[in-house]
Each structure stands twice: as C-alpha cells, then as structure tokens.
Design a protein around this motif. Structure first.
Motif, PDB file in Angstrom:
ATOM      1  N   MET A   1      63.745  41.231  16.156  1.00 22.07           N
ATOM      2  CA  MET A   1      64.129  42.170  17.225  1.00 22.07           C
ATOM      3  C   MET A   1      64.277  43.578  16.682  1.00 22.07           C
ATOM      4  SD  MET A   1      66.688  40.048  19.764  1.00 22.07           S
ATOM      5  CE  MET A   1      67.424  38.840  18.675  1.00 22.07           C
ATOM      6  N   ASP A   2      64.839  43.704  15.476  1.00 25.93           N
ATOM      7  CA  ASP A   2      64.954  45.020  14.841  1.00 25.93           C
ATOM      8  C   ASP A   2      63.588  45.648  14.611  1.00 25.93           C
ATOM      9  OD1 ASP A   2      67.666  45.281  14.777  1.00 25.93           O
ATOM     10  OD2 ASP A   2      67.930  44.662  12.698  1.00 25.93           O
ATOM     11  N   CYS A   3      62.605  44.801  14.298  1.00 27.28           N
ATOM     12  CA  CYS A   3      61.243  45.288  14.007  1.00 27.28           C
ATOM     13  C   CYS A   3      60.361  45.324  15.256  1.00 27.28           C
ATOM     14  CB  CYS A   3      60.595  44.398  12.950  1.00 27.28           C
ATOM     15  SG  CYS A   3      61.389  44.465  11.332  1.00 27.28           S
ATOM     16  N   GLN A   4      60.953  45.045  16.422  1.00 27.46           N
ATOM     17  CA  GLN A   4      60.218  45.001  17.686  1.00 27.46           C
ATOM     18  C   GLN A   4      59.106  43.951  17.691  1.00 27.46           C
ATOM     19  OE1 GLN A   4      60.515  46.664  20.954  1.00 27.46           O
ATOM     20  NE2 GLN A   4      62.541  46.576  19.999  1.00 27.46           N
ATOM     21  N   ARG A   5      59.301  42.889  16.910  1.00 31.69           N
ATOM     22  CA  ARG A   5      58.398  41.728  16.982  1.00 31.69           C
ATOM     23  C   ARG A   5      59.030  40.732  17.942  1.00 31.69           C
ATOM     24  NH1 ARG A   5      54.867  40.310  13.089  1.00 31.69           N
ATOM     25  NH2 ARG A   5      54.369  38.692  14.634  1.00 31.69           N
ATOM     26  N   LEU A   6      59.011  41.074  19.205  1.00 36.61           N
ATOM     27  CA  LEU A   6      59.728  40.289  20.207  1.00 36.61           C
ATOM     28  C   LEU A   6      59.099  38.920  20.413  1.00 36.61           C
ATOM     29  CD1 LEU A   6      60.585  43.065  22.828  1.00 36.61           C
ATOM     30  CD2 LEU A   6      61.792  42.402  20.745  1.00 36.61           C
ATOM     31  N   ASP A   7      57.811  38.807  20.126  1.00 33.99           N
ATOM     32  CA  ASP A   7      57.152  37.497  20.236  1.00 33.99           C
ATOM     33  C   ASP A   7      57.719  36.525  19.213  1.00 33.99           C
ATOM     34  OD1 ASP A   7      56.089  39.207  18.268  1.00 33.99           O
ATOM     35  OD2 ASP A   7      54.217  38.059  18.163  1.00 33.99           O
ATOM     36  N   VAL A   8      57.924  37.012  17.985  1.00 38.57           N
ATOM     37  CA  VAL A   8      58.508  36.171  16.928  1.00 38.57           C
ATOM     38  C   VAL A   8      59.949  35.810  17.275  1.00 38.57           C
ATOM     39  CG1 VAL A   8      59.185  36.097  14.488  1.00 38.57           C
ATOM     40  CG2 VAL A   8      57.014  37.153  15.148  1.00 38.57           C
ATOM     41  N   ALA A   9      60.709  36.807  17.747  1.00 36.39           N
ATOM     42  CA  ALA A   9      62.110  36.562  18.124  1.00 36.39           C
ATOM     43  C   ALA A   9      62.184  35.503  19.222  1.00 36.39           C
ATOM     44  CB  ALA A   9      62.761  37.856  18.590  1.00 36.39           C
ATOM     45  N   LYS A  10      61.305  35.617  20.213  1.00 36.11           N
ATOM     46  CA  LYS A  10      61.304  34.653  21.319  1.00 36.11           C
ATOM     47  C   LYS A  10      61.015  33.241  20.820  1.00 36.11           C
ATOM     48  CE  LYS A  10      59.145  33.739  25.805  1.00 36.11           C
ATOM     49  NZ  LYS A  10      58.106  34.188  26.785  1.00 36.11           N
ATOM     50  N   ASP A  11      60.044  33.109  19.898  1.00 36.99           N
ATOM     51  CA  ASP A  11      59.704  31.783  19.353  1.00 36.99           C
ATOM     52  C   ASP A  11      60.880  31.183  18.585  1.00 36.99           C
ATOM     53  OD1 ASP A  11      57.199  32.027  20.433  1.00 36.99           O
ATOM     54  OD2 ASP A  11      56.220  32.642  18.560  1.00 36.99           O
ATOM     55  N   CYS A  12      61.541  32.015  17.753  1.00 39.04           N
ATOM     56  CA  CYS A  12      62.685  31.525  16.962  1.00 39.04           C
ATOM     57  C   CYS A  12      63.834  31.089  17.868  1.00 39.04           C
ATOM     58  CB  CYS A  12      63.163  32.605  16.008  1.00 39.04           C
ATOM     59  SG  CYS A  12      62.032  32.948  14.640  1.00 39.04           S
ATOM     60  N   ILE A  13      64.102  31.899  18.885  1.00 45.88           N
ATOM     61  CA  ILE A  13      65.200  31.575  19.810  1.00 45.88           C
ATOM     62  C   ILE A  13      64.857  30.319  20.607  1.00 45.88           C
ATOM     63  CG2 ILE A  13      66.487  32.377  21.829  1.00 45.88           C
ATOM     64  CD1 ILE A  13      66.110  35.248  20.688  1.00 45.88           C
ATOM     65  N   GLY A  14      63.565  30.151  20.948  1.00 47.14           N
ATOM     66  CA  GLY A  14      63.129  28.948  21.656  1.00 47.14           C
ATOM     67  C   GLY A  14      63.387  27.687  20.846  1.00 47.14           C
ATOM     68  N   VAL A  15      63.094  27.755  19.551  1.00 44.60           N
ATOM     69  CA  VAL A  15      63.337  26.608  18.659  1.00 44.60           C
ATOM     70  C   VAL A  15      64.835  26.294  18.613  1.00 44.60           C
ATOM     71  CG1 VAL A  15      63.251  25.822  16.264  1.00 44.60           C
ATOM     72  CG2 VAL A  15      61.288  27.013  17.245  1.00 44.60           C
ATOM     73  N   LEU A  16      65.652  27.330  18.494  1.00 42.35           N
ATOM     74  CA  LEU A  16      67.106  27.135  18.418  1.00 42.35           C
ATOM     75  C   LEU A  16      67.671  26.600  19.734  1.00 42.35           C
ATOM     76  CD1 LEU A  16      68.065  30.394  16.476  1.00 42.35           C
ATOM     77  CD2 LEU A  16      68.308  28.049  15.639  1.00 42.35           C
ATOM     78  N   SER A  17      67.130  27.108  20.853  1.00 45.01           N
ATOM     79  CA  SER A  17      67.599  26.656  22.168  1.00 45.01           C
ATOM     80  C   SER A  17      67.303  25.175  22.377  1.00 45.01           C
ATOM     81  CB  SER A  17      66.932  27.496  23.261  1.00 45.01           C
ATOM     82  OG  SER A  17      67.428  27.146  24.520  1.00 45.01           O
ATOM     83  N   LYS A  18      66.143  24.741  21.883  1.00 47.71           N
ATOM     84  CA  LYS A  18      65.771  23.328  22.004  1.00 47.71           C
ATOM     85  C   LYS A  18      66.655  22.452  21.122  1.00 47.71           C
ATOM     86  CE  LYS A  18      61.697  20.344  21.727  1.00 47.71           C
ATOM     87  NZ  LYS A  18      60.246  20.280  21.411  1.00 47.71           N
ATOM     88  N   GLN A  19      66.993  22.970  19.936  1.00 51.64           N
ATOM     89  CA  GLN A  19      67.817  22.205  18.985  1.00 51.64           C
ATOM     90  C   GLN A  19      69.289  22.184  19.396  1.00 51.64           C
ATOM     91  OE1 GLN A  19      66.852  20.408  16.436  1.00 51.64           O
ATOM     92  NE2 GLN A  19      68.900  19.895  15.648  1.00 51.64           N
ATOM     93  N   PHE A  20      69.761  23.321  19.991  1.00 54.11           N
ATOM     94  CA  PHE A  20      71.177  23.439  20.356  1.00 54.11           C
ATOM     95  C   PHE A  20      71.306  23.869  21.827  1.00 54.11           C
ATOM     96  CE2 PHE A  20      70.695  24.698  15.855  1.00 54.11           C
ATOM     97  CZ  PHE A  20      71.463  23.713  15.244  1.00 54.11           C
ATOM     98  N   PRO A  21      70.989  22.980  22.758  1.00 59.78           N
ATOM     99  CA  PRO A  21      71.066  23.358  24.181  1.00 59.78           C
ATOM    100  C   PRO A  21      72.502  23.691  24.591  1.00 59.78           C
ATOM    101  CG  PRO A  21      70.711  20.985  23.920  1.00 59.78           C
ATOM    102  CD  PRO A  21      70.555  21.589  22.563  1.00 59.78           C
ATOM    103  N   GLY A  22      72.653  24.796  25.319  1.00 62.29           N
ATOM    104  CA  GLY A  22      73.977  25.194  25.793  1.00 62.29           C
ATOM    105  C   GLY A  22      74.828  25.905  24.763  1.00 62.29           C
ATOM    106  N   SER A  23      74.260  26.192  23.592  1.00 68.19           N
ATOM    107  CA  SER A  23      75.028  26.864  22.530  1.00 68.19           C
ATOM    108  C   SER A  23      75.335  28.315  22.908  1.00 68.19           C
ATOM    109  CB  SER A  23      74.226  26.835  21.220  1.00 68.19           C
ATOM    110  OG  SER A  23      74.731  27.768  20.292  1.00 68.19           O
ATOM    111  N   VAL A  24      76.590  28.713  22.721  1.00 69.19           N
ATOM    112  CA  VAL A  24      76.990  30.101  22.991  1.00 69.19           C
ATOM    113  C   VAL A  24      76.311  31.039  22.002  1.00 69.19           C
ATOM    114  CG1 VAL A  24      78.942  31.715  22.964  1.00 69.19           C
ATOM    115  CG2 VAL A  24      79.213  29.452  23.986  1.00 69.19           C
ATOM    116  N   ARG A  25      76.180  30.599  20.769  1.00 65.19           N
ATOM    117  CA  ARG A  25      75.555  31.426  19.739  1.00 65.19           C
ATOM    118  C   ARG A  25      74.093  31.723  20.094  1.00 65.19           C
ATOM    119  NH1 ARG A  25      77.091  30.595  13.483  1.00 65.19           N
ATOM    120  NH2 ARG A  25      75.653  32.055  12.500  1.00 65.19           N
TER     121      ARG A  25
END
Length: 307
Positions: A82-106
């Motif tokens: 996100m700092d580097c404006q590579r929003l596609d990479v950020a979205k992919d990483c967050i997608g992986v985390l969301s799948k692994q930790f559904p409902g996580s506040v973090r």
C-alpha cells in the motif's frame, strides 16, 4: 546515561538493518532476518520489504518453512504494498489473510487501510465504524479516523475526532500535541494554549512544550499573556542550558512588548537582568555561529532598547 545507551543501541540496530538489507538485496540471504528486524524496529522501508517479502511468499518451500510466521509476513507485505501503491499486491495479501482468518479485526483494519490507499474515504469510514461498534476502545482505528479527516483537509472534523479520542486516551501526549498544532493552524490560540498546559503538566521537563506554550501566549498578546510567555521562554532557556536561540529571542520580544504596554503607567517592578542576559547570550550565539548576522541582531536589540 540510560538515554545515551538506548540511543547507541538504536543506532547499532539501524546499522545492522541496513547491512542486512544490502546483503539480502544482493542475493546474500538473510531476507527473513531483515524483515523480522524491520518489523521489530518499526522501520518504514516499504520498497525493500515489498521486494524481499514477495520473494519469500512466491517461493512455496520458503513459505512453508515459515509455518505460522507466513501470516505475519503477508500482513507486512500488504502494508508495504500500500505504501508503494501496489494495491493489487495488497489486495491479494489481504485476501489470503481474510480467507485464513475470517472475521478478524486485524484483517478488517487492513481492508479499511486498502480503502484509504484507494482514496475511498467513505468505505474506509464505514469499515472503521463497524470495528468500533464491537470495540469502541480500538486505539488504532480512532487514529485512522483522525488521519482520514486530515487527509481530506477537514481540520474541523479532525479536531472533533481528536477531542473524542482524548476523552478515551487522555494520557496520549502525541495526540495532545497534534491537537495543539491543528488549533494553531486554525488560529484557535486559546484552545492550543490549553493543550500545551496539559502537556506541560504531564511532562514538565520537555522544553519543546514550554517553548510552544510561550509562543501561543505571545501570539495571543495582552499584558498578562506576555508576562506568562516570558516566564515560559525563560523556563525553556533553563531546560536547554541557555542554548535555545528561539527562546532567547522570545524573552527579548516579550520584554519589548511589555515595556510598550506599560509605558507611562505604574507597573510592577520588572527585573531587567533576564532580558539583558538574553540579549547578551543572543549576541554571543550569533558571533559564534553567524558572524555576518551580528550587526543585524545588534541593531534589532538596540531598537528594542535591550542592548
């Protein structure tokens, strides 16, 4: 002594971080060690973190060796992306985390940060509001809401959010200082003065707060404010061992302004020793550091009748 030791340790760790970065960037290994140290030091080095982090995440065997630590790396790479404006990479990483930790506040915070990175302030606000419904004392989320208001240039909203934040976290000195600086930018000097009073009460040995408070009072003007400002300029000089040029100027300016306000009237006895010492210290300071300005400063002090 303790402060000097801490500073030396911090410098050593920063140097180690740079060595590891150069080593890892040139294929010498140590990428995970570098990323772990960067995270521990909270060093904001998004470009190398993104490159080295992706090199580990894209290597299945390296990723499997990290075991549960890989999720921490996904988070670290998402923020760097996100700092580097590579929003596609950020979205992919967050997608992986969301799948692994559904409902996580973090993970929810990361999703809101991605909205911020896209400039979608309304969606970010909604995401943060949902988090605060479940945990109204989430300090990080409150700070992000303040940041959103400032990013949009809405200083009045930022003031409102900061005041609400300080009702919950009144011991946060950085927040008091930020609020004071915003009040100054809005020319709300009485409110800024209150913030600096809180800071001085909480941390009375920090000269920066004494100086800022003195300058706000000098800006407000009036005999009582000028007299108080002079005292806080003097305390700044005392706390810095007489080495704060701004405070020395402040004493001289307050003395001149007080003299003008009380001219031709009975006034309380003012000792001239402080302003004389301040003027003398100023001249010595300019003689040592900027001799070309010495005549200009001498003329200014003469016009204020302090030399």
């Amino acid at each position: 002594m303790a402060a000097a030791t801490a500073a030396a340790t911090a410098a050593e760790e920063e140097a180690r971080l740079l060595r590891l970065e150069e080593q890892a960037e040139h294929g010498g290994g140590g990428a995970w060690e570098y990323l772990s140290l960067a995270r521990r030091l909270r060093a904001r080095r998004p470009a190398p973190v993104l490159r080295l982090g992706l090199s580990l995440l894209n290597d299945a065997s390296a990723r499997s060796r990290l075991a549960s630590e890989q999720w921490t790396l996904y988070e670290q790479v998402a923020v760097a992306a996100m700092d580097c404006q590579r929003l596609d990479v950020a979205k992919d990483c967050i997608g992986v985390l969301s799948k692994q930790f559904p409902g996580s506040v973090r993970v929810g915070r990361l999703e809101a940060l991605l909205f911020e990175a896209k400039g979608d302030w309304a969606e970010a606000e909604r995401a943060y509001a949902l988090i605060l419904e479940n945990n109204p004392f989430d300090q990080i989320v409150h700070k992000r809401k303040i940041a959103i208001a400032k990013a949009q240039g809405d200083m009045s909203l930022a003031v409102d959010y900061l005041n609400k934040y300080l009702e919950l976290f009144m011991a946060d000195h950085d927040a008091w200082r930020e609020l004071a600086e915003i009040y100054v930018s809005l020319q709300m000097y009485k409110q800024a003065a209150f913030c600096y009073e809180e800071l001085i009460l909480a941390q009375p040995t920090i000269p920066l707060y004494h100086l800022a408070y003195a300058e706000v009072l000098y800006t407000l003007g009036g005999l009582e404010n000028l007299q108080t400002a002079k005292k806080y300029y003097a305390s700044t000089i005392q706390l810095t061992g007489g080495k704060n040029t701004r405070a020395l100027f402040g004493v001289c300016l307050c003395s001149a302004a007080i003299s003008q306000l009380t001219k031709g009237r009975n006034k309380e006895e003012e000792s001239s020793e402080l302003q004389s010492l301040a003027a003398e210290a100023l001249m010595k300071d300019y003689m040592r550091r900027a001799p070309s300005m010495e005549a200009l400063v001498a003329g200014m002090l003469k016009n204020m009748k302090l030399s």
